[in-house]
Design a protein around this motif. Sequence first.
Motif, PDB file in Angstrom:
ATOM      1  N   ALA A  32      42.874  15.718  40.737  1.00  0.00           N
ATOM      2  CA  ALA A  32      42.944  15.488  39.295  1.00  0.00           C
ATOM      3  C   ALA A  32      44.395  15.404  38.862  1.00  0.00           C
ATOM      4  CB  ALA A  32      42.254  16.631  38.558  1.00  0.00           C
ATOM      5  N   LEU A  33      44.720  14.402  38.063  1.00  0.00           N
ATOM      6  CA  LEU A  33      46.019  14.350  37.397  1.00  0.00           C
ATOM      7  C   LEU A  33      45.804  14.907  36.006  1.00  0.00           C
ATOM      8  CD1 LEU A  33      47.447  10.783  38.158  1.00  0.00           C
ATOM      9  CD2 LEU A  33      47.998  12.927  39.301  1.00  0.00           C
ATOM     10  N   LEU A  34      46.384  16.065  35.747  1.00  0.00           N
ATOM     11  CA  LEU A  34      46.150  16.741  34.477  1.00  0.00           C
ATOM     12  C   LEU A  34      47.460  16.784  33.701  1.00  0.00           C
ATOM     13  CD1 LEU A  34      44.368  18.626  32.677  1.00  0.00           C
ATOM     14  CD2 LEU A  34      45.147  20.518  34.087  1.00  0.00           C
ATOM     15  N   GLY A  35      47.401  16.423  32.434  1.00  0.00           N
ATOM     16  CA  GLY A  35      48.620  16.498  31.646  1.00  0.00           C
ATOM     17  C   GLY A  35      48.364  16.032  30.232  1.00  0.00           C
ATOM     18  N   PRO A  36      49.268  16.396  29.325  1.00  0.00           N
ATOM     19  CA  PRO A  36      49.072  15.977  27.939  1.00  0.00           C
ATOM     20  C   PRO A  36      49.207  14.465  27.808  1.00  0.00           C
ATOM     21  CG  PRO A  36      51.212  17.027  28.210  1.00  0.00           C
ATOM     22  CD  PRO A  36      50.489  17.189  29.503  1.00  0.00           C
ATOM     23  N   SER A  37      48.736  13.942  26.703  1.00  0.00           N
ATOM     24  CA  SER A  37      48.815  12.515  26.440  1.00  0.00           C
ATOM     25  C   SER A  37      50.274  12.060  26.438  1.00  0.00           C
ATOM     26  CB  SER A  37      48.153  12.267  25.088  1.00  0.00           C
ATOM     27  OG  SER A  37      48.394  10.972  24.673  1.00  0.00           O
ATOM     28  N   GLY A  38      50.543  10.965  27.109  1.00  0.00           N
ATOM     29  CA  GLY A  38      51.906  10.443  27.158  1.00  0.00           C
ATOM     30  C   GLY A  38      52.717  10.955  28.324  1.00  0.00           C
ATOM     31  N   SER A  39      52.105  11.733  29.216  1.00  0.00           N
ATOM     32  CA  SER A  39      52.882  12.299  30.316  1.00  0.00           C
ATOM     33  C   SER A  39      53.028  11.329  31.485  1.00  0.00           C
ATOM     34  CB  SER A  39      52.259  13.614  30.782  1.00  0.00           C
ATOM     35  OG  SER A  39      50.899  13.441  31.081  1.00  0.00           O
ATOM     36  N   GLY A  40      52.389  10.148  31.405  1.00  0.00           N
ATOM     37  CA  GLY A  40      52.584   9.137  32.441  1.00  0.00           C
ATOM     38  C   GLY A  40      51.445   9.033  33.438  1.00  0.00           C
ATOM     39  N   LYS A  41      50.302   9.657  33.137  1.00  0.00           N
ATOM     40  CA  LYS A  41      49.185   9.667  34.078  1.00  0.00           C
ATOM     41  C   LYS A  41      48.629   8.267  34.307  1.00  0.00           C
ATOM     42  CE  LYS A  41      46.715  12.337  31.417  1.00  0.00           C
ATOM     43  NZ  LYS A  41      47.550  12.401  30.216  1.00  0.00           N
ATOM     44  N   THR A  42      48.362   7.554  33.216  1.00  0.00           N
ATOM     45  CA  THR A  42      47.809   6.208  33.356  1.00  0.00           C
ATOM     46  C   THR A  42      48.782   5.288  34.084  1.00  0.00           C
ATOM     47  OG1 THR A  42      46.503   6.472  31.352  1.00  0.00           O
ATOM     48  CG2 THR A  42      46.912   4.232  32.070  1.00  0.00           C
ATOM     49  N   THR A  43      50.065   5.424  33.756  1.00  0.00           N
ATOM     50  CA  THR A  43      51.074   4.590  34.406  1.00  0.00           C
ATOM     51  C   THR A  43      51.062   4.808  35.916  1.00  0.00           C
ATOM     52  OG1 THR A  43      52.405   4.765  32.407  1.00  0.00           O
ATOM     53  CG2 THR A  43      53.519   3.978  34.380  1.00  0.00           C
ATOM     54  N   LEU A  44      50.977   6.055  36.333  1.00  0.00           N
ATOM     55  CA  LEU A  44      50.939   6.361  37.766  1.00  0.00           C
ATOM     56  C   LEU A  44      49.709   5.732  38.419  1.00  0.00           C
ATOM     57  CD1 LEU A  44      52.089   7.787  40.205  1.00  0.00           C
ATOM     58  CD2 LEU A  44      50.965   9.884  39.484  1.00  0.00           C
ATOM     59  N   LEU A  45      48.576   5.858  37.745  1.00  0.00           N
ATOM     60  CA  LEU A  45      47.335   5.291  38.271  1.00  0.00           C
ATOM     61  C   LEU A  45      47.443   3.771  38.405  1.00  0.00           C
ATOM     62  CD1 LEU A  45      45.088   7.237  38.900  1.00  0.00           C
ATOM     63  CD2 LEU A  45      43.888   6.499  36.853  1.00  0.00           C
ATOM     64  N   LYS A  46      48.032   3.147  37.396  1.00  0.00           N
ATOM     65  CA  LYS A  46      48.161   1.686  37.426  1.00  0.00           C
ATOM     66  C   LYS A  46      49.097   1.235  38.537  1.00  0.00           C
ATOM     67  CE  LYS A  46      46.727   0.067  32.999  1.00  0.00           C
ATOM     68  NZ  LYS A  46      47.042  -0.617  31.739  1.00  0.00           N
ATOM     69  N   ILE A  47      50.132   2.021  38.782  1.00  0.00           N
ATOM     70  CA  ILE A  47      51.048   1.657  39.863  1.00  0.00           C
ATOM     71  C   ILE A  47      50.327   1.739  41.206  1.00  0.00           C
ATOM     72  CG2 ILE A  47      53.090   2.429  41.131  1.00  0.00           C
ATOM     73  CD1 ILE A  47      54.392   3.058  38.447  1.00  0.00           C
ATOM     74  N   ILE A  48      49.487   2.752  41.366  1.00  0.00           N
ATOM     75  CA  ILE A  48      48.739   2.866  42.621  1.00  0.00           C
ATOM     76  C   ILE A  48      47.817   1.658  42.797  1.00  0.00           C
ATOM     77  CG2 ILE A  48      47.055   4.245  43.900  1.00  0.00           C
ATOM     78  CD1 ILE A  48      48.197   6.722  42.476  1.00  0.00           C
ATOM     79  N   ALA A  49      47.217   1.199  41.683  1.00  0.00           N
ATOM     80  CA  ALA A  49      46.283   0.078  41.765  1.00  0.00           C
ATOM     81  C   ALA A  49      46.997  -1.263  41.848  1.00  0.00           C
ATOM     82  CB  ALA A  49      45.352   0.099  40.554  1.00  0.00           C
ATOM     83  N   GLY A  50      48.292  -1.285  41.564  1.00  0.00           N
ATOM     84  CA  GLY A  50      49.013  -2.555  41.584  1.00  0.00           C
ATOM     85  C   GLY A  50      48.990  -3.278  40.257  1.00  0.00           C
ATOM     86  N   LEU A  51      48.593  -2.592  39.211  1.00  0.00           N
ATOM     87  CA  LEU A  51      48.569  -3.210  37.883  1.00  0.00           C
ATOM     88  C   LEU A  51      49.886  -2.976  37.149  1.00  0.00           C
ATOM     89  CD1 LEU A  51      44.950  -2.183  36.871  1.00  0.00           C
ATOM     90  CD2 LEU A  51      45.736  -4.356  37.803  1.00  0.00           C
TER      91      LEU A  51
END
Lengths: 372, 285
Positions: A32-51
């Motif tokens: 689980a990537l846990l963190g407050p909104s804006g901490s970069g979780k989605t960005t990290l996920l997108k980088i893993i997916a290549g988006l």
Amino acid sequence: MALVIENLTRRFGATEVLRGIDLAVADRELVALLGPSGSGKTTLLKIIAGLDWPNAGSLTVADEDWLARRPQTRETGFVFQHYALFPHMRVRDNIAFGLTVQPRPRRPDAAAITARVNELLQFLQIETLADRYPAELSGGQRQRVALGRALATSPRILLLDEPFGALDAQVRRDLRRWLRHVHEASGTTTIFVTHDQEEAFELADRVVVMGAGRIEQIGRPDEIYDHPASPFVARFLGHTVELPVTLQAGRVQARGLDATALPRRALPDGPARLFLRASDITPVPAEDGRYRITDLASTGALLRVRLTESAGVEMDAEVPRRTATALAVGQAVHLRVQAGCVFVDPRSATAPPARPTVPADAPLSELKESLP
Amino acid sequence: MTASTPTASVIRPKRVLPGFGLTMGLTLTYVGIIILLPIIALVLKGAEVGPLRFLEIASAPRTLAALKLTISAAAMASVLCAVYGLLMAWVLVRYDFPGKRLLDALIDIPFALPTAVAGLTLSALFAGNGWYGAVLEPQGIKVVYTIWGVTIAMAFTSIPFVVRTVQPVLEDLDPQYEQAAATLGAFPFTAFRRIVFPAIFPAFVVGISLSFARSLGEFGAVVFIAGNLPMETEIASLLAVIRLEEYDYNGAAVIALTLLILALVLLAASNLLQARAMRYKGKRQ
Ligand SMILES: Nc1ncnc2c1ncn2[C@@H]1O[C@H](COP(=O)(O)OP(=O)(O)O)[C@@H](O)[C@H]1O
Ligand SMILES: [Mg+2]
């Protein structure tokens, strides 16, 4: 290790959204990537997916440079926060999509695709929805379809962005259990993003706590819950009460505070800060108590006790209502502490208070502001 | 004793949005006077002729030739508009480049320009001594006074329809659909064919049918470049004008009514196509 991320950095213009992320995820793990909104979780996920692409750092899967691959060939399943189901396709066709767009030599024939889709529909318990359009589904049903679509091509890594974010509490709890089951049955290495700690702790093998583009702590759920590694994690995990204390021979001391229940810490003597959850504080009536009860409010099971110190400091404690019949507004109390975590103020620990030498990026530097 | 029973009018729910009566009334009045009444007058005029005579006029060689030319040219113009309109909408929405706003503004010129001006300009350009004509005619390609000229004039005036209907839909399309398609293995062209195109298809159909309908009736831009040779490059709306000038009101009405029927059939077909494409919006929610 299935997935290894090293020193990953992402900037949008001048703002650093990810600042040197290091993370390794094992095969079949559920992280689980846990963190407050804006901490970069989605960005990290997108980088893993290549988006999305990092400005620096590396990303490998089974020792292969994953950044060299396009998103189409990364074999990641991505479940978007709002599902992004193709609105003009029926559930069946949404799930089949990934199979139908495979390059010709690898593409299964129509019968095999139908069989795989049926298998998934059954596995996800959505057979009755096969011929509906996404607009005709509830949020929880859409979630299942989105997961089915992502699983159809048997991805090596499954990425879920706030998979339960848009659902109501009951559906969330059901789906959580169900996702755990799906993960166990499919064995897919899974990373999911959430800002809900309960969700992260209940589901994940390991939790990665993120704050402002950095990883603050990685560990098993109980480990993180019991031993937050930084004031940030402590605050984020609900330690809402902060008290200035003194450390002496590893023991926490403060006037009006009974902290004998806390274990000894291997920390230097001197000023420190104690972080507490409201539920770990028990007010005990005492003639000479330093704290006074200024308000009592029932939430049903719990009694919320508003406490004011003689110097004006205020805090909330939460006690089971049935056991707290002796408490009354105006009463003087002292506080017994069941659990808490202590962080040494870097200024006082490393140098005399007169000459502060705080490194700019010291993990505790944020304490400066909160100290009196 | 009647005072104790509440009347039904007390319970009647009030409309949330005020002004329904006024706005609806004005709308209906406008539609009635400006759109519906003229059409009814036209239909009545046509009906006056009687079905046999109607067919006779409509199937006269000169009328048939004019209708055939108009429909073929309009169809070709619509194909041109469809291809280039879609391309322009795509470029305007998906890429950032210097001069993008200027290009965006240029799209509207065919709407803003008086069509006669457009017609004169086009015929000057494509004439044997014009910029384009000087290049094309030595190759044996003649544009003015041919169906190609008619087509080009029609395409010129109707291209904004496709661009302006597709553009906003493309702009609103959530990039997550294409991102989802990419993670599932779809390369850009496949994603366009399977995801983007179905999403813009209804708007695309509207754009094409509008440009076809406009091409059917376009007059000003076409007459200059067409040459208007009876049986060869005479468009239907010009023939209607000629009939009027000959005081042949029935002849004019028959041609006009035929164009009207064509446009209506097209509109109905386009609506049907749209409804089919929008099935997925679902009944619930
Ligand atoms: N495309 C972008 N352009 C500029 N800033 C962005 C972009 N995407 C994300 N950000 C910024 O990056 C930060 C982290 O965003 P995000 O990864 O979505 O966080 P989270 O998912 O943890 O809420 C936010 O401050 C957001 O504003
Ligand atoms: Mg997010």
